[in-house]
Design an enzyme around this catalytic site. Structure first.
Site, PDB file in Angstrom:
ATOM      1  N   THR A  37       0.290  -1.085   0.030  1.00  0.00           N
ATOM      2  CA  THR A  37      -0.110   0.327  -0.474  1.00  0.00           C
ATOM      3  C   THR A  37       1.296   1.374   0.238  1.00  0.00           C
ATOM      4  OG1 THR A  37      -0.137  -0.466   2.667  1.00  0.00           O
ATOM      5  CG2 THR A  37      -1.995  -1.058   1.235  1.00  0.00           C
ATOM      6  N   VAL A  59       7.916  -8.193   4.886  1.00  0.00           N
ATOM      7  CA  VAL A  59       8.783  -8.256   6.559  1.00  0.00           C
ATOM      8  C   VAL A  59       8.644 -10.019   7.032  1.00  0.00           C
ATOM      9  CG1 VAL A  59       9.390  -5.965   6.954  1.00  0.00           C
ATOM     10  CG2 VAL A  59       6.984  -7.740   7.510  1.00  0.00           C
ATOM     11  N   TYR A  64      17.832  -9.252   7.232  1.00  0.00           N
ATOM     12  CA  TYR A  64      19.559  -9.837   7.879  1.00  0.00           C
ATOM     13  C   TYR A  64      20.346  -7.796   8.016  1.00  0.00           C
ATOM     14  CZ  TYR A  64      18.392 -14.259   8.454  1.00  0.00           C
ATOM     15  OH  TYR A  64      17.651 -15.136   9.081  1.00  0.00           O
ATOM     16  N   ASN A  99      10.134 -11.677  12.941  1.00  0.00           N
ATOM     17  CA  ASN A  99      11.023 -11.467  12.097  1.00  0.00           C
ATOM     18  C   ASN A  99      11.534  -9.986  13.126  1.00  0.00           C
ATOM     19  OD1 ASN A  99      10.877 -13.896  10.658  1.00  0.00           O
ATOM     20  ND2 ASN A  99       9.950 -12.765   8.886  1.00  0.00           N
ATOM     21  N   TYR A 145      -6.888  -7.213  11.391  1.00  0.00           N
ATOM     22  CA  TYR A 145      -5.661  -6.608  11.979  1.00  0.00           C
ATOM     23  C   TYR A 145      -5.861  -6.338  13.199  1.00  0.00           C
ATOM     24  CZ  TYR A 145      -4.683  -2.373  11.835  1.00  0.00           C
ATOM     25  OH  TYR A 145      -4.232  -0.618  12.078  1.00  0.00           O
ATOM     26  N   LYS A 149      -2.869  -7.752  15.233  1.00  0.00           N
ATOM     27  CA  LYS A 149      -2.075  -7.068  16.378  1.00  0.00           C
ATOM     28  C   LYS A 149      -1.854  -7.219  17.749  1.00  0.00           C
ATOM     29  CE  LYS A 149      -1.408  -2.975  13.041  1.00  0.00           C
ATOM     30  NZ  LYS A 149      -0.048  -2.524  12.959  1.00  0.00           N
ATOM     31  N   HIS A 181      -3.470   7.126   1.153  1.00  0.00           N
ATOM     32  CA  HIS A 181      -3.897   6.971   0.021  1.00  0.00           C
ATOM     33  C   HIS A 181      -5.151   7.578  -0.285  1.00  0.00           C
ATOM     34  CE1 HIS A 181      -4.399   4.813  -3.890  1.00  0.00           C
ATOM     35  NE2 HIS A 181      -2.885   4.088  -3.236  1.00  0.00           N
TER      36      HIS A 181
HETATM   37  N1  LIG Z   1      -2.605   5.410   9.857  1.00  0.00           N
HETATM   38  C1  LIG Z   1      -3.587   5.189  10.977  1.00  0.00           C
HETATM   39  O1  LIG Z   1      -4.691   5.699  11.032  1.00  0.00           O
HETATM   40  C2  LIG Z   1      -3.248   4.223  11.886  1.00  0.00           C
HETATM   41  C3  LIG Z   1      -4.149   3.625  13.289  1.00  0.00           C
HETATM   42  C4  LIG Z   1      -3.313   2.929  13.909  1.00  0.00           C
HETATM   43  C5  LIG Z   1      -2.296   2.169  13.750  1.00  0.00           C
HETATM   44  N2  LIG Z   1      -1.894   2.400  12.580  1.00  0.00           N
HETATM   45  C6  LIG Z   1      -0.238   1.391  12.146  1.00  0.00           C
HETATM   46  O2  LIG Z   1       0.342   2.575  11.830  1.00  0.00           O
HETATM   47  C7  LIG Z   1       0.839   1.286  10.331  1.00  0.00           C
HETATM   48  C8  LIG Z   1       1.436   2.150   9.516  1.00  0.00           C
HETATM   49  O3  LIG Z   1       0.151   2.837   8.675  1.00  0.00           O
HETATM   50  P1  LIG Z   1      -0.675   3.884   8.128  1.00  0.00           P
HETATM   51  O4  LIG Z   1      -1.613   4.658   7.975  1.00  0.00           O
HETATM   52  O5  LIG Z   1       1.393   4.154   7.968  1.00  0.00           O
HETATM   53  O6  LIG Z   1      -0.651   2.277   6.638  1.00  0.00           O
HETATM   54  P2  LIG Z   1       0.009   2.326   4.663  1.00  0.00           P
HETATM   55  O7  LIG Z   1      -1.071   1.369   4.005  1.00  0.00           O
HETATM   56  O8  LIG Z   1      -0.050   3.391   4.118  1.00  0.00           O
HETATM   57  O9  LIG Z   1       0.974   1.483   5.348  1.00  0.00           O
HETATM   58  C9  LIG Z   1       1.957   0.690   5.921  1.00  0.00           C
HETATM   59  C10 LIG Z   1       2.966  -0.119   4.733  1.00  0.00           C
HETATM   60  O10 LIG Z   1       3.419  -0.961   5.453  1.00  0.00           O
HETATM   61  C11 LIG Z   1       4.083  -1.873   3.571  1.00  0.00           C
HETATM   62  N3  LIG Z   1       3.844  -3.143   4.112  1.00  0.00           N
HETATM   63  C12 LIG Z   1       2.597  -3.845   4.005  1.00  0.00           C
HETATM   64  N4  LIG Z   1       2.718  -5.449   4.725  1.00  0.00           N
HETATM   65  C13 LIG Z   1       4.111  -5.200   4.522  1.00  0.00           C
HETATM   66  C14 LIG Z   1       5.215  -6.232   4.282  1.00  0.00           C
HETATM   67  N5  LIG Z   1       4.508  -7.633   4.155  1.00  0.00           N
HETATM   68  N6  LIG Z   1       6.568  -5.852   4.068  1.00  0.00           N
HETATM   69  C15 LIG Z   1       6.618  -4.662   3.806  1.00  0.00           C
HETATM   70  N7  LIG Z   1       6.016  -3.357   4.315  1.00  0.00           N
HETATM   71  C16 LIG Z   1       4.461  -4.285   3.715  1.00  0.00           C
HETATM   72  C17 LIG Z   1       2.789  -1.132   3.059  1.00  0.00           C
HETATM   73  O11 LIG Z   1       3.541  -1.587   1.623  1.00  0.00           O
HETATM   74  C18 LIG Z   1       2.560   0.258   3.129  1.00  0.00           C
HETATM   75  O12 LIG Z   1       3.768   1.012   2.808  1.00  0.00           O
HETATM   76  C19 LIG Z   1       0.706   0.506  10.578  1.00  0.00           C
HETATM   77  O13 LIG Z   1       1.244  -0.944  11.282  1.00  0.00           O
HETATM   78  C20 LIG Z   1      -0.710   0.489  10.822  1.00  0.00           C
HETATM   79  O14 LIG Z   1      -1.701  -0.498  11.652  1.00  0.00           O
HETATM   80  C21 LIG Z   1      -1.911   3.555  11.554  1.00  0.00           C
END
Ligand SMILES: NC(=O)c1ccc[n+]([C@@H]2O[C@H](COP(=O)([O-])OP(=O)(O)OC[C@H]3O[C@@H](n4cnc5c(N)ncnc54)[C@H](O)[C@@H]3O)[C@@H](O)[C@H]2O)c1
Length: 326
Positions: A37, A59, A64, A99, A145, A149, A181
């Protein structure tokens, strides 16, 4: 020596702001992302920085590298993204955490987990304090999700108990701002895009359900404070803005700030959609001396300017349709 910091999910909404902030704080930053994303445009302004490095990596596989600190943010955060492939969502959260915790153990590095207010599910306690255990429907469409978490938090606490790892857990509440996005289906981005295009604004349910929205700069400030806090910060810390508003209030505010003629269109509430969400941030105030400072009007205005710019650029328009990466 500069601190070398790994940010997983660094090309995402929050991750890209975090990378930028860490570079300003004179850190070397390694951004790891599989671009599920995440968007390249989010990190484009950072690519010329000598202290910034990007690695395409998933991830769920071991990594490493040599770093001093790890922010683990990799995970799709919006329901339409994380429900597209729920098994992969759980794998990303849980295997990703395993990891990254393994890496932190090997390097004796401090590690911060981006957890979420979703661990509280559809709460019957309001506002939510960190000691509230939450109510999550284990079989529902959001569980991939929410439960993943919750499991990552458990892993973080077990790594602390078993291996004395220096861990931090941030429970992030709804955050908004530039680099979201445009099609992630989250309420702020959806309402703004619909308002700017003059389309009907889609409100689920009666629109009386509430959320509290934190501007991204405030959230990033909270995350870095938590990472840099003394080692005796134990337990999860809520990070969010306690100012609560209904979905109808948010829609009306966005209509007024954009000068749009959009009207509200009501649709059925999705399954397990929480009715109320508001963080109790007493712990963050006390331990981190942190509280949000950007008003909703100010934060929304900056976010509207970002989307306005994005939508009016014809070169960007066809990149905005989110496709499942192969
Ligand atoms: N934005 C919010 O309001 C919010 C609220 C609560 C928690 N979070 C947490 O904060 C973190 C970031 O959220 P965000 O809003 O920036 O979301 P986002 O989707 O914009 O960013 C997530 C990023 O993780 C990357 N990603 C997904 N799967 C992956 C994988 N297997 N390996 C490597 N990269 C991977 C995506 O490409 C993306 O760049 C997340 O863990 C989310 O759960 C966000």
């Amino acid at each position: 020596m500069k601190r070398r910091v790994l940010v997983t999910g660094g090309a995402g909404f929050l991750g890209s702001h975090l990378c930028a902030r860490l570079l300003k704080q004179e850190c070397e930053v390694l951004c790891v992302d599989n671009f599920f994303t995440g968007m390249r445009r989010n990190i484009e302004p950072l690519l010329g920085e000598p202290a910034f490095e990007v690695m395409r990596h998933d991830v769920t596989f071991p990594l490493y590298v040599e770093v001093d600190e790890i922010y683990n943010l990799a995970c799709p955060a919006s329901p339409i993204h994380y429900q597209r492939d729920p098994i992969q969502t759980t794998k990303t959260s849980v295997l990703g955490a395993i990891n990254m915790l393994g890496l932190a153990k090997r390097l004796h590095a401090r590690i911060l987990q981006a957890s979420t207010s979703e661990v509280y599910g559809d709460p019957d306690v309001h506002p939510q304090t960190e000691d509230y255990c939450g109510i999550v429907n284990i079989a529902g469409p959001r569980a991939c999700y929410d439960e993943a978490k919750r499991c990552t938090e458990t892993l973080f606490y077990d790594y602390r108990r078993q291996h004395r790892l220096d861990i931090r857990v941030a429970r992030i509440f709804n955050t908004y701002g530039p680099n979201m996005h445009p099609q992630d289906g989250r309420v702020v981005s959806s309402f703004i895009v619909q308002a700017l295009r003059g389309e009907p604004i889609t409100v689920f349910g009666t629109g009386m359900q509430t959320r509290s929205f934190c501007y991204v700069d405030d959230l990033i400030d909270g995350l870095t404070r938590l990472m840099n806090a003394p080692a005796d910060v134990e337990g999860s810390v809520n990070l969010g803005n306690p100012t609560e508003m209904t979905m109808c209030e948010l829609a009306e505010l966005i209509i007024s700030l954009t000068g749009s003629r959009s009207r509200l269109e009501f649709r059925p509430l999705p399954q397990d959609d929480p009715r109320q969400r508001r963080p109790d941030i007493s712990r963050a105030r006390e331990l981190l001396h942190w509280a949000p400072v950007v008003s909703v009007n100010e934060g929304l205005s900056r976010t509207i300017a970002y989307f306005d710019n994005l939508l009016s650029d014809p070169r960007e328009a066809d990149k905005l349709v989110w496709k499942m990466p192969q």
